[in-house]
Design an enzyme around this catalytic site. Structure first.
Site, mmCIF file in Angstrom:
data_model
loop_
_atom_site.group_PDB
_atom_site.id
_atom_site.type_symbol
_atom_site.label_atom_id
_atom_site.label_comp_id
_atom_site.label_asym_id
_atom_site.label_seq_id
_atom_site.Cartn_x
_atom_site.Cartn_y
_atom_site.Cartn_z
ATOM 1 N N GLU A 81 16.174 106.210 9.206
ATOM 2 C CA GLU A 81 15.910 107.088 8.051
ATOM 3 C C GLU A 81 15.211 108.378 8.486
ATOM 4 O O GLU A 81 15.407 109.426 7.879
ATOM 5 C CB GLU A 81 15.101 106.311 6.999
ATOM 6 C CG GLU A 81 15.988 105.286 6.309
ATOM 7 C CD GLU A 81 15.289 104.001 5.885
ATOM 8 O OE1 GLU A 81 14.047 103.975 5.835
ATOM 9 O OE2 GLU A 81 16.010 103.014 5.619
ATOM 10 N N GLU A 140 18.804 98.703 15.300
ATOM 11 C CA GLU A 140 19.015 98.686 13.850
ATOM 12 C C GLU A 140 20.317 99.412 13.526
ATOM 13 O O GLU A 140 20.312 100.626 13.281
ATOM 14 C CB GLU A 140 17.832 99.355 13.148
ATOM 15 C CG GLU A 140 16.518 98.779 13.632
ATOM 16 C CD GLU A 140 15.352 98.999 12.680
ATOM 17 O OE1 GLU A 140 15.521 99.614 11.631
ATOM 18 O OE2 GLU A 140 14.270 98.527 13.024
ATOM 19 N N ASN A 168 8.721 96.204 7.464
ATOM 20 C CA ASN A 168 8.758 97.659 7.335
ATOM 21 C C ASN A 168 8.881 97.962 5.842
ATOM 22 O O ASN A 168 9.962 97.862 5.279
ATOM 23 C CB ASN A 168 9.944 98.241 8.111
ATOM 24 C CG ASN A 168 10.054 99.754 7.910
ATOM 25 O OD1 ASN A 168 9.169 100.383 7.332
ATOM 26 N ND2 ASN A 168 11.152 100.338 8.374
ATOM 27 N N TRP A 169 7.761 98.310 5.257
ATOM 28 C CA TRP A 169 7.742 98.532 3.796
ATOM 29 C C TRP A 169 8.308 99.891 3.399
ATOM 30 O O TRP A 169 8.425 100.192 2.212
ATOM 31 C CB TRP A 169 6.310 98.425 3.279
ATOM 32 C CG TRP A 169 5.790 97.028 3.226
ATOM 33 C CD1 TRP A 169 6.510 95.874 3.317
ATOM 34 C CD2 TRP A 169 4.424 96.637 3.034
ATOM 35 N NE1 TRP A 169 5.672 94.789 3.206
ATOM 36 C CE2 TRP A 169 4.388 95.232 3.031
ATOM 37 C CE3 TRP A 169 3.235 97.337 2.869
ATOM 38 C CZ2 TRP A 169 3.207 94.515 2.862
ATOM 39 C CZ3 TRP A 169 2.060 96.636 2.710
ATOM 40 C CH2 TRP A 169 2.047 95.232 2.701
ATOM 41 N N LYS A 170 8.541 100.753 4.355
ATOM 42 C CA LYS A 170 9.051 102.101 4.067
ATOM 43 C C LYS A 170 8.127 102.768 3.039
ATOM 44 O O LYS A 170 6.916 102.583 3.120
ATOM 45 C CB LYS A 170 10.510 102.018 3.616
ATOM 46 C CG LYS A 170 11.342 101.193 4.615
ATOM 47 C CD LYS A 170 12.810 101.224 4.406
ATOM 48 C CE LYS A 170 13.488 100.394 5.486
ATOM 49 N NZ LYS A 170 14.932 100.454 5.458
ATOM 50 N N GLY A 214 19.592 98.673 5.039
ATOM 51 C CA GLY A 214 19.674 98.919 3.595
ATOM 52 C C GLY A 214 21.010 98.496 3.018
ATOM 53 O O GLY A 214 21.393 98.950 1.942
ATOM 54 N N SER A 243 19.017 94.378 7.037
ATOM 55 C CA SER A 243 19.410 93.338 6.063
ATOM 56 C C SER A 243 19.036 91.925 6.506
ATOM 57 O O SER A 243 19.777 90.977 6.246
ATOM 58 C CB SER A 243 20.909 93.431 5.756
ATOM 59 O OG SER A 243 21.205 94.659 5.138
ATOM 60 N N HIS A 293 13.104 105.840 13.553
ATOM 61 C CA HIS A 293 13.835 104.991 12.610
ATOM 62 C C HIS A 293 15.051 105.759 12.081
ATOM 63 O O HIS A 293 15.008 106.982 11.919
ATOM 64 C CB HIS A 293 12.905 104.581 11.457
ATOM 65 C CG HIS A 293 13.520 103.557 10.560
ATOM 66 N ND1 HIS A 293 14.405 103.883 9.555
ATOM 67 C CD2 HIS A 293 13.401 102.209 10.539
ATOM 68 C CE1 HIS A 293 14.797 102.767 8.954
ATOM 69 N NE2 HIS A 293 14.203 101.740 9.532
ATOM 70 N N GLY A 302 13.072 95.111 6.194
ATOM 71 C CA GLY A 302 12.780 96.048 5.108
ATOM 72 C C GLY A 302 12.598 95.325 3.783
ATOM 73 O O GLY A 302 11.577 94.673 3.533
HETATM 74 P P1 13P Z 1 16.484 96.405 5.318
HETATM 75 O O1 13P Z 1 15.960 95.089 5.827
HETATM 76 O O2 13P Z 1 16.073 96.698 3.922
HETATM 77 O O3 13P Z 1 17.980 96.522 5.556
HETATM 78 O O4 13P Z 1 15.799 97.554 6.206
HETATM 79 C C1 13P Z 1 15.808 97.374 7.588
HETATM 80 C C2 13P Z 1 14.997 98.381 8.253
HETATM 81 O O5 13P Z 1 15.107 99.566 8.015
HETATM 82 C C3 13P Z 1 14.027 97.892 9.253
HETATM 83 O O6 13P Z 1 13.354 98.930 9.887
#
Ligand code: 13P
Length: 259
Positions: free
Chosen positions: A95, A165, A9-11, A171, A211, A93, A232
């Site tokens: 976010e 998640e 998930n590159w966001k 994050g 993470s 998600h 992420g």
């Molecule tokens: P991180 O791996 O950066 O914690 O992000 C996880 C995430 O949001 C997966 O959708």
């Protein structure tokens, strides 16, 4: 056995050119028959798919509008995503919920539209469970999931993927422990069984996100009820992502051997 799934998930990272180059480099590295995907920014999805042709690498959207088309300025149509070769869409998600105040009701509508256009919804959930005892038996109630999934038929439920998640891990510096990831994924499975029956619950893939790194992925995805990972930050570097794809394959082989 449920087929494991590993997703980057590159966001809001990587421009079109970087995304296309990464996808091209990945396409030959994806072991045949494995489910590996990249959730990139919407702008890049079409070019990524076009660049890798019919490679089994999954091209995934990070969000979509709840209507197939119409007056939703700034949203992305699921119908158009399907047309661009997108196979899956992340919905709900953490976010999206925190920054854009997406409600369970809105996410539920998006799930229905995705199913209508043959795009597989990956429903993200960050919530804590409520534990209840009914007739001396423990049951688990997940408010987000229950409200999003209500109204789906068992046949539709089979097509859904869930990603657990927890907000303390997304994050963050540390992932949930393998034990916490396993326990919660198992409890989510029990709650799906309560609503849709055990057979459906046994088929639904439940992933973990938050993470995940090359150092901790093996411990997490080797758990019996964790069917893969949504990654992420650690997925932005191709070597790191490939290393995790390899760990994930080893975990899969070991799970198969244990059957
Ligand atoms: P991180 O791996 O950066 O914690 O992000 C996880 C995430 O949001 C997966 O959708």
């Amino acid at each position: 056995m449920r087929k494991p799934f590993i997703i980057a998930n590159w966001k809001m990272n990587k421009n079109v050119q970087e995304s296309v180059e990464f996808a091209k480099a990945m396409q030959n590295a994806v072991p045949l028959g494995e489910d590996v995907g990249i959730a990139a920014q919407a702008l890049s999805l079409y070019s990524m798919r076009a660049a890798i042709g019919d490679s089994p690498l999954r091209i995934i959207a990070q969000n979509a509008g709840s209507q197939p088309a119409g007056a939703q300025t700034g949203e992305i149509s699921i119908e158009s995503l399907a047309d661009a070769g997108v196979s899956h869409v992340l919905l709900g998600h953490l976010e999206r919920r925190l920054l854009f105040h997406e409600s369970n009701e809105e996410i539920g509508k998006k799930v229905a539209t995705a199913l209508q256009f043959g795009v597989t919804p990956i429903i993200c959930t960050d919530e804590e469970k409520i534990q209840v005892t009914i007739d001396g038996e423990q049951h688990y109630f997940f408010h987000q999931l229950t409200s999003i999934l209500q109204g789906l038929s068992p046949k539709q439920m089979r097509r859904i993927i869930i990603s657990y998640e927890p907000r303390f891990a997304v994050g963050a510096k540390q992932a949930a422990s393998p034990k916490v990831a396993e326990t919660t994924c198992w409890q989510i499975r029990q709650s799906i069984a309560d609503h849709f029956g055990k057979k459906v619950a046994d088929e639904v893939r439940i992933l973990y996100g938050g993470s995940v790194t090359p150092q901790n992925i093996y411990g997490i995805v080797s758990q019996p009820n964790v069917d893969g990972a949504l990654i992420g930050r650690a997925s932005l570097d191709i070597q790191s992502f490939l290393q995790m794809v390899n760990c994930f394959q080893t975990a899969k082989r070991q799970k198969l051997a244990a059957i």
